[in-house]
Design an enzyme around this catalytic site. Structure first.
Site, PDB file in Angstrom:
ATOM      1  N   LYS A 154       0.726  -1.274  -0.021  1.00  0.00           N
ATOM      2  CA  LYS A 154      -0.010  -0.130   0.097  1.00  0.00           C
ATOM      3  C   LYS A 154       0.907   1.427   0.096  1.00  0.00           C
ATOM      4  O   LYS A 154       1.713   1.309   0.983  1.00  0.00           O
ATOM      5  CB  LYS A 154      -0.914  -0.162   1.347  1.00  0.00           C
ATOM      6  CG  LYS A 154      -1.972   1.333   1.352  1.00  0.00           C
ATOM      7  CD  LYS A 154      -2.730   1.066   2.608  1.00  0.00           C
ATOM      8  CE  LYS A 154      -3.361   2.503   2.999  1.00  0.00           C
ATOM      9  NZ  LYS A 154      -4.297   2.396   4.213  1.00  0.00           N
ATOM     10  N   ASP A 183      -2.848  10.125   3.873  1.00  0.00           N
ATOM     11  CA  ASP A 183      -4.443   9.586   4.005  1.00  0.00           C
ATOM     12  C   ASP A 183      -5.098  10.545   4.838  1.00  0.00           C
ATOM     13  O   ASP A 183      -4.964  10.384   6.023  1.00  0.00           O
ATOM     14  CB  ASP A 183      -4.298   8.054   4.726  1.00  0.00           C
ATOM     15  CG  ASP A 183      -5.787   7.794   4.564  1.00  0.00           C
ATOM     16  OD1 ASP A 183      -6.716   8.504   3.894  1.00  0.00           O
ATOM     17  OD2 ASP A 183      -5.837   6.465   5.295  1.00  0.00           O
ATOM     18  N   LYS A 196     -10.591  12.224   8.415  1.00  0.00           N
ATOM     19  CA  LYS A 196     -10.004  11.838   9.747  1.00  0.00           C
ATOM     20  C   LYS A 196     -10.204  12.884  10.831  1.00  0.00           C
ATOM     21  O   LYS A 196     -10.390  14.174  10.609  1.00  0.00           O
ATOM     22  CB  LYS A 196      -8.720  11.566   9.744  1.00  0.00           C
ATOM     23  CG  LYS A 196      -8.272  10.357   8.880  1.00  0.00           C
ATOM     24  CD  LYS A 196      -7.119   9.741   8.789  1.00  0.00           C
ATOM     25  CE  LYS A 196      -6.753   8.491   8.156  1.00  0.00           C
ATOM     26  NZ  LYS A 196      -7.693   7.278   8.644  1.00  0.00           N
ATOM     27  N   ASP A 226     -12.431   6.575   3.482  1.00  0.00           N
ATOM     28  CA  ASP A 226     -10.980   6.362   4.370  1.00  0.00           C
ATOM     29  C   ASP A 226     -10.745   4.937   4.332  1.00  0.00           C
ATOM     30  O   ASP A 226      -9.633   4.617   4.948  1.00  0.00           O
ATOM     31  CB  ASP A 226     -11.435   6.930   6.035  1.00  0.00           C
ATOM     32  CG  ASP A 226      -9.917   6.874   6.846  1.00  0.00           C
ATOM     33  OD1 ASP A 226      -8.985   7.116   6.121  1.00  0.00           O
ATOM     34  OD2 ASP A 226     -10.254   7.318   8.052  1.00  0.00           O
ATOM     35  N   GLU A 280      -9.544   3.314   2.013  1.00  0.00           N
ATOM     36  CA  GLU A 280      -8.986   3.523   0.749  1.00  0.00           C
ATOM     37  C   GLU A 280      -7.949   2.663   0.398  1.00  0.00           C
ATOM     38  O   GLU A 280      -7.581   2.082  -0.898  1.00  0.00           O
ATOM     39  CB  GLU A 280      -8.601   4.993   0.517  1.00  0.00           C
ATOM     40  CG  GLU A 280      -7.070   5.289   0.939  1.00  0.00           C
ATOM     41  CD  GLU A 280      -6.909   5.065   2.322  1.00  0.00           C
ATOM     42  OE1 GLU A 280      -7.822   5.183   3.206  1.00  0.00           O
ATOM     43  OE2 GLU A 280      -5.749   4.843   2.938  1.00  0.00           O
ATOM     44  N   ARG A 315      -7.583  -0.700   0.980  1.00  0.00           N
ATOM     45  CA  ARG A 315      -8.127  -2.131   0.399  1.00  0.00           C
ATOM     46  C   ARG A 315      -8.550  -1.584  -1.179  1.00  0.00           C
ATOM     47  O   ARG A 315      -8.723  -2.589  -1.891  1.00  0.00           O
ATOM     48  CB  ARG A 315      -9.297  -2.399   1.220  1.00  0.00           C
ATOM     49  CG  ARG A 315     -10.732  -1.675   1.131  1.00  0.00           C
ATOM     50  CD  ARG A 315     -11.607  -2.132   2.368  1.00  0.00           C
ATOM     51  NE  ARG A 315     -10.829  -1.386   3.584  1.00  0.00           N
ATOM     52  CZ  ARG A 315     -11.667  -1.383   4.716  1.00  0.00           C
ATOM     53  NH1 ARG A 315     -12.761  -2.287   4.818  1.00  0.00           N
ATOM     54  NH2 ARG A 315     -11.156  -1.065   5.763  1.00  0.00           N
TER      55      ARG A 315
END
Ligand code: BES
Ligand code: ZN
Ligand code: ZN
Length: 502
Positions: A266, A271, A278, A348, A350, A352
């Site tokens: 990943k 993020d 978040k 969030d 994201e 996967r």
């Protein structure tokens, strides 16, 4: 850096001589006995009096008063001989190398046979010495105008080994150093902030690695990613001004392109959570959301150095996860490269999504075994804490090989289950084949289950390093910040990989 000598000459000059000491006084045999003779038996006295401690990880510094060539002896307590293994030895060595660095030594000698036991031989001890040296003395220099880097560092280590061939010890030292350096490269990638390490920068880094080690390299740009229909990856990038990159490195160590191991990392360079944003506390530190990519790149560096007889394809989907008028939203339905459609319930979740397309693409490049590494969920921290990587699999035999490598690397992992009922939760959507966030219960597990949907029968292990990729505390084998976790596990796994009958 490392110099190997087959004869121990105690008159040789060193700033420091590093010696391991087991919690067993009668071990004053061999070189230790010779050394003690130079001190007229006083070293043994100091051990008896407790001034030199053999307790695990105790460091005792003793001035030599000119009785031997070295100025000081640094005794490293190794505890009970029967308890010593590679991991504990590495920690003890890390601690002494940190102490030597703090004392501004520039060179030292190491008596290798003082660190060996029935379970750790000289070759393993040599690997531990160079790896622990690299890891323990690692520093991320940061961006302060005035550097706080110590001016002096250890430039040369003389390793004394009487029992083994010089060449063999040298080879082990070289491999250990490669493992340490590869891990440090991963640490640096994670420590660099998101503004200075974009997807483009990561692609550039991969290109340089490929040039150095002669890997085949493919960097897909946005247009090519669109052409391949990687709708899940593209959705995550949609709100960004930075274009996405799908990074592919190939290492071919066998004659034929078969038994290919796919390492998928990943590579979210930052993020924010996207529209499922978040919290202001939760967003800090999210530069580390490419820790999986860093581990894969670090492992590729080691693979480039040690050149195992294996085939590896590394696949890294890299982008940040941002907010803008263009960004993807909850309720959006997207189509992955595999054709599977996904209802987005949480932007969030994201990781996967980008991994779904990366797994499909790794298979496209011939991967027959998959290991993905990702800072995937806060849920894994709730489940396992900050020292243990969470693992999931669809293939126990492959998992055993990954687990074995992780134990040897001293990077603990623990398996979480993937039951049918977990799979059903990600398959539950009124409008699409899958949903990306079926709720917070056991969410490390459903995140794994989601990625598993894209493996389509290929043996696969998923490693969630959200808790282990960084640490807030300094430790024996490194400073606070990025740990480079799973770099060594992946490299060892690849080195030892035994193709499984399918
Ligand atoms: N990058 C995070 C996971 C993470 C959390 C990494 C803490 C490192 C430290 C991931 O993309 C994420 O946000 N996961 C969510 C998933 C949830 C929305 C289902 C999480 O874990 O909260
Ligand atoms: Zn996220
Ligand atoms: Zn993330």
């Amino acid at each position: 850096m490392f110099d190997v000598k087959n004869e121990i000459d105690l008159s040789e000059g060193h700033e420091g001589l590093v010696i391991g000491l087991f919690d067993k006084p009668e071990k004053f045999t061999g070189t230790l006995e010779k050394l003690d003779e130079q001190f007229e038996g006083q070293l043994r006295e100091l051990v008896r009096a407790g001034d030199i401690s053999a307790k695990f990880k105790n460091i005792s510094k003793v001035h030599s008063f000119g009785k031997i060539g070295a100025k000081r002896i640094w005794f490293v307590g190794l505890g009970k001989e029967k308890d010593l293994n590679f991991e504990r030895l590495s920690e003890a060595l890390g601690k002494v190398f940190k102490a030597l660095k703090a004392s501004k030594l520039q060179e030292c000698g190491v008596l290798l046979d003082s660190f060996t036991t029935g379970s750790v031989n000289e070759l393993e001890a040599a690997h531990a010495v160079s790896e622990a040296f690299a890891l323990a003395t690692y520093q991320f220099h940061g961006y302060k105008q005035k550097s706080n880097e110590p001016e002096k560092r250890i430039e040369k280590i003389t390793v004394y080994s009487e029992g083994n061939d010089k060449e063999d010890i040298s080879a082990s030292l070289t491999v250990g150093l490669a493992f340490g350096k590869g891990t440090n490269s991963a640490r640096t990638l994670v420590n660099i902030p998101g503004n200075l390490l974009t997807a483009k920068d990561m692609a550039e880094y991969a290109r340089e690695l490929a040039a150095k080690y002669d890997f085949e390299v493919e960097i897909l740009d946005k247009e090519e990613i669109e052409k391949l229909g990687m709708g899940a990856f593209l959705a995550v990038n949609q709100g960004s001004t930075e274009p996405p990159k799908m990074i592919v490195l190939k290492y071919q160590g066998k004659e034929q392109w078969q038994d290919v191991i796919g390492l998928v990392g990943k590579g979210i360079t930052f993020d924010t959570g996207g529209y499922s944003i978040k919290t202001k506390a939760g967003i800090v530190g999210m530069k580390s959301d490419m820790g999986g990519a860093a581990a894969v790149l670090g492992a590729m560096e080691i693979i480039g150095e040690i050149k195992p007889e294996q085939n590896v394809v590394a696949v890294i989907p890299s982008t940040d996860n941002m907010i803008s008028g263009n960004a993807f939203k909850p309720d959006d339905v997207i189509t992955s490269m595999s054709g599977k459609t996904i209802e987005v319930l949480n932007t969030d979740a994201e990781g996967r999504l980008v991994l779904a397309d990366a797994v499909t693409y790794a298979k496209h490049h011939g991967a027959e075994y998959l290991v993905d590494v990702a800072t995937l969920t806060g849920g894994v921290i709730t489940a396992l804490g900050l020292h243990t990587t969470g693992a999931m699999t669809n293939h126990e035999t492959l998992y055993e090989q990954v687990l074995e490598a992780s134990m040897e690397a001293g990077e603990p992992m623990w398996q979480l289950p993937l039951f049918e009922k977990d799979k059903e939760r990600v398959r539950n959507s009124k409008v699409a084949d899958l949903n990306n966030s079926p709720g917070s219960e056991g969410h490390a597990i459903v995140a794994g289950a989601f990625i598993g949907e894209f493996t389509e029968g290929t043996p696969w292990v998923h490693l969630d390093i959200a808790g282990t990729a960084t640490t807030s505390k300094e430790h024996d084998l490194g400073p606070a910040g990025a740990t480079g976790v799973m770099t060594r596990t992946l490299a060892l796994f690849v080195e030892r990989f035994d193709p499984i009958e399918k």
